[in-house]
Scaffold this motif. Structure first.
Motif, PDB file in Angstrom:
ATOM      1  N   THR A  69       0.816  -1.218   0.000  1.00 47.67           N
ATOM      2  CA  THR A  69       0.000   0.000   0.000  1.00 47.67           C
ATOM      3  C   THR A  69       0.853   1.273   0.000  1.00 47.67           C
ATOM      4  OG1 THR A  69      -0.218   0.104   2.415  1.00 47.67           O
ATOM      5  CG2 THR A  69      -1.888  -1.174   1.211  1.00 47.67           C
ATOM      6  N   HIS A 102      -8.253   0.042  -4.955  1.00 45.98           N
ATOM      7  CA  HIS A 102      -7.028   0.801  -5.205  1.00 45.98           C
ATOM      8  C   HIS A 102      -7.334   2.008  -6.084  1.00 45.98           C
ATOM      9  CE1 HIS A 102      -2.874   1.752  -6.309  1.00 45.98           C
ATOM     10  NE2 HIS A 102      -2.546   1.070  -5.219  1.00 45.98           N
ATOM     11  N   TYR A 103      -6.605   3.078  -5.863  1.00 45.03           N
ATOM     12  CA  TYR A 103      -6.863   4.318  -6.609  1.00 45.03           C
ATOM     13  C   TYR A 103      -6.439   4.246  -8.077  1.00 45.03           C
ATOM     14  CZ  TYR A 103      -1.891   5.514  -6.377  1.00 45.03           C
ATOM     15  OH  TYR A 103      -0.528   5.516  -6.525  1.00 45.03           O
ATOM     16  N   HIS A 104      -5.498   3.335  -8.404  1.00 45.26           N
ATOM     17  CA  HIS A 104      -4.970   3.319  -9.763  1.00 45.26           C
ATOM     18  C   HIS A 104      -5.626   2.211 -10.590  1.00 45.26           C
ATOM     19  CE1 HIS A 104      -2.136   3.268 -13.087  1.00 45.26           C
ATOM     20  NE2 HIS A 104      -1.700   4.447 -12.653  1.00 45.26           N
ATOM     21  N   ARG A 108      -5.776  -1.990 -10.095  1.00 44.00           N
ATOM     22  CA  ARG A 108      -7.059  -2.707  -9.916  1.00 44.00           C
ATOM     23  C   ARG A 108      -7.185  -3.817 -10.955  1.00 44.00           C
ATOM     24  NH1 ARG A 108      -9.195   2.625  -9.414  1.00 44.00           N
ATOM     25  NH2 ARG A 108     -10.149   2.411 -11.477  1.00 44.00           N
TER      26      ARG A 108
END
Length: 133
Positions: A69, A102-104, A108
């Motif tokens: 993370t 996940h932000y990206h 993901r």
């Protein structure tokens, strides 16, 4: 060799991590976890993560997940693939979280693929159980 993992010299720690990885010394797992979680050298932490993954102790999944993370997307995908190799419930839970949270988008997508690959291998029933009609 295990004592060298706690050396004050980063080059000695790096050489010890590599030797532990090559020799697959499970006794070094606590020291590798310490490096993963606390070492000042980011590259040494990556090396420790790889060694932990190769040693295959399921206790390493959670610390590896926490470390993942903190990483940029490309390295997160790499650590996710190491975690996926454990094929454990903890690994599946982490990959599920990454695949949906996940932000990206590339991370993901990679986590989704790794998770699908693992789930393909999970039997639909336990060995010896009768299937329901």
């Amino acid at each position: 060799m295990i004592s060298a993992l706690a050396s004050s010299d980063a080059a000695s720690r790096r050489a010890a991590v590599e030797a532990v990885r090559r020799r697959r010394l499970a006794a070094a797992i606590p020291s590798l976890l310490n490096i993963l979680q606390t070492d000042e050298s980011f590259s040494l932490r990556i090396n420790a993560a790889e060694a932990l993954a190769e040693l295959g102790d399921p206790a390493a999944v959670e610390p590896l997940a926490e470390f993942a993370t903190l990483l940029p997307p490309e390295q997160t995908v790499t650590v996710c693939s190491w975690i996926a190799a454990f094929r454990s419930d903890d690994a599946r839970r982490f990959l599920h979280w990454v695949a949906f949270g996940h932000y990206h988008p590339d991370v993901r997508k990679a986590a989704s693929k790794l998770l699908r690959d693992i789930l393909r291998e999970v039997p639909l029933h336990k060995a010896g159980e009768k299937k329901e009609p």
